[in-house]
Enzyme design. Structure first.
Site, PDB file in Angstrom:
ATOM      1  N   ARG A  68       2.702   1.697 -11.242  1.00  0.00           N
ATOM      2  CA  ARG A  68       3.870   1.329 -10.568  1.00  0.00           C
ATOM      3  C   ARG A  68       3.836   1.089  -9.070  1.00  0.00           C
ATOM      4  NH1 ARG A  68       9.272   1.577 -14.506  1.00  0.00           N
ATOM      5  NH2 ARG A  68       8.582   0.218 -15.952  1.00  0.00           N
ATOM      6  N   SER A  69       4.921   1.646  -8.339  1.00  0.00           N
ATOM      7  CA  SER A  69       4.946   1.575  -6.911  1.00  0.00           C
ATOM      8  C   SER A  69       4.097   2.800  -6.192  1.00  0.00           C
ATOM      9  CB  SER A  69       6.245   1.623  -6.261  1.00  0.00           C
ATOM     10  OG  SER A  69       6.989   0.547  -6.535  1.00  0.00           O
ATOM     11  N   ALA A  70       3.496   3.585  -7.105  1.00  0.00           N
ATOM     12  CA  ALA A  70       2.745   4.443  -6.548  1.00  0.00           C
ATOM     13  C   ALA A  70       1.302   3.860  -5.933  1.00  0.00           C
ATOM     14  CB  ALA A  70       2.071   5.442  -7.525  1.00  0.00           C
ATOM     15  N   LYS A  72       1.529   1.319  -4.013  1.00  0.00           N
ATOM     16  CA  LYS A  72       1.805   1.017  -2.660  1.00  0.00           C
ATOM     17  C   LYS A  72       0.940   1.718  -1.764  1.00  0.00           C
ATOM     18  CE  LYS A  72       6.512  -1.226  -2.890  1.00  0.00           C
ATOM     19  NZ  LYS A  72       6.753  -1.195  -4.503  1.00  0.00           N
ATOM     20  N   TYR A 158      14.091  -1.202   1.167  1.00  0.00           N
ATOM     21  CA  TYR A 158      12.666  -1.079   0.018  1.00  0.00           C
ATOM     22  C   TYR A 158      12.310  -2.411  -0.398  1.00  0.00           C
ATOM     23  CZ  TYR A 158       9.516   0.891  -3.446  1.00  0.00           C
ATOM     24  OH  TYR A 158       8.487   1.170  -4.121  1.00  0.00           O
TER      25      TYR A 158
END
Length: 388
Positions: A68-70, A72, A158
């Protein structure tokens, strides 16, 4: 729980915390890795590869999952390396590279604003379908046309999903290559990192299935901070929080082959804990075989605060550098020098230049946590103990 892998002498507390994550905090399949001064000192894995089934194949040494957002934090290295090579100016307006982006009053939005969640477009007036989200054109077009929710550069919030299309289109305009291809060719393959934004079909057999779970509430379970109101904000369909996270609607099947193959640098990266740890180690120093990503100046820039204070989407105080979430109450990392990114539900990668650390934790049991999952926090606390 049968814990596989190794830890260097002195890092046994990390192994103990990892085992406790399964015994107390509801992990089903997970891995953790740590590099210290370029040397791998923790490399552990346990549990089952697929979180949505009873039993099934065991998590193996090379199992990867969607983080997921890791994603980014890994994706942010692409624009920073372009800047390091003189191909991208962080102070320049985004529209200097992507002219269509100036629509709706975004003409003065800088690349730095984009990377630090200050661009003012965390949501869209029209949510995209999963097919539109991954087609390579609709997301960029809709984000470029979107009027900002605040004057860009004056506040931060965010960009949970729109970050995918912002970053992808910027990199495409600068390099002529997709972000996933650039990452693979310029970072992942030379560094020997198992991390993909756009999973190749040849690697599909390694990927575990993720599932939403509710870890048990146990006496003595780690509590990192008071209950926040982000969940309440998310429950309100009209809130910017809900609109930002639901910019893709309906929510996709993250185990579907087409989602795993999608190049979405906000949410669909797939990798191993070892890959995350090695990547972050190479942002702060030289890893075992002599590879390094960032110059010392770029390492310092990655950890430089750009946004701080009330987050208009996460409704708590957050801190961001250019592309990275920084240590703070909403996302406690190893020290004030740390930079990295969590993934909603549990996964986490970060670097700490003061300690010479690269850290990676991945899990297939996706919890309700947004920025500070108790399992990752337990591992960080154990790592801090190991370093003292």
């Amino acid at each position: 729980m049968d814990i596989q892998g190794v830890v260097a002498e002195g890092f046994e507390p990390v192994r103990d915390a990892f085992a406790r994550n399964f015994e107390v905090l509801g992990d089903r399949g997970a891995a953790v890795a740590v590099y210290r001064d370029g040397r791998k000192v923790v490399d552990l894995w346990a549990g089952t590869r697929d979180a949505d089934g009873a039993g099934g194949p065991a998590w193996s040494e090379d199992t990867a999952v969607v983080v997921r957002s890791a994603t980014k934090g890994v994706a942010a290295a692409v624009p920073l390396l372009l800047h390091q090579r003189g191909l991208l100016d962080l102070a320049a307006p985004v529209s200097a590279y992507w002219p269509e982006f100036k629509a709706g009053g975004k003409d003065r939005t800088t690349v730095r604003d984009l990377l630090a969640h200050r661009a003012g477009v965390p949501a869209l007036d029209r949510n995209l379908t999963p097919a539109e989200a991954v087609d390579g054109t609709t997301g960029a077009r809709e984000t470029a046309a979107q009027r900002p929710f605040w004057e860009p550069g004056t506040a931060h919030g965010y960009h949970a999903q729109t970050y995918s299309w912002l970053l992808s289109e910027l990199v495409l305009r600068v390099t002529g290559r997709s972000l996933g291809a650039w990452l693979a060719e310029e970072i992942a393959e030379p560094l020997g990192v198992d991390f993909w934004i756009g999973l190749p079909g040849a690697e599909a057999h390694r990927v575990g299935r993720v599932a939403q779970v509710d870890p048990p509430e146990r006496a003595g379970a780690l509590r990192t901070r008071p209950r926040r109101n982000v969940s309440e904000a998310y429950a309100d369909p009209a809130s910017l929080t809900r609109r930002a996270f639901a910019a893709i609607d309906p929510l996709p099947d993250e185990n579907a082959p087409e989602w795993r193959a999608a190049e979405l640098p906000a949410s669909a990266g797939i990798g191993t804990a070892r890959g995350l740890a090695r990547f972050y180690a190479a942002t702060v120093g030289v890893v075992e075989d002599g590879a390094r990503i960032f110059t010392p100046a770029m390492t310092a820039l990655a950890g430089t605060e750009v946004s701080a204070g009330p987050d208009r989407v996460l409704v708590v105080n957050t801190r961001f550098g250019p592309g990275y979430m920084l240590h703070g109450p909403a996302s406690p990392l190893l020290s004030p020098a740390s930079f990295g990114h969590p993934g909603r539900g549990g996964s986490l990668g970060f670097a700490d230049p003061s300690a010479g650390v690269g850290f990676g934790y991945v899990t297939n049991a996706l919890a309700k946590s947004v920025t500070a999952d108790p399992r990752a926090q337990s591992l960080i606390q154990a790592l801090r103990k190991s370093l003292t």
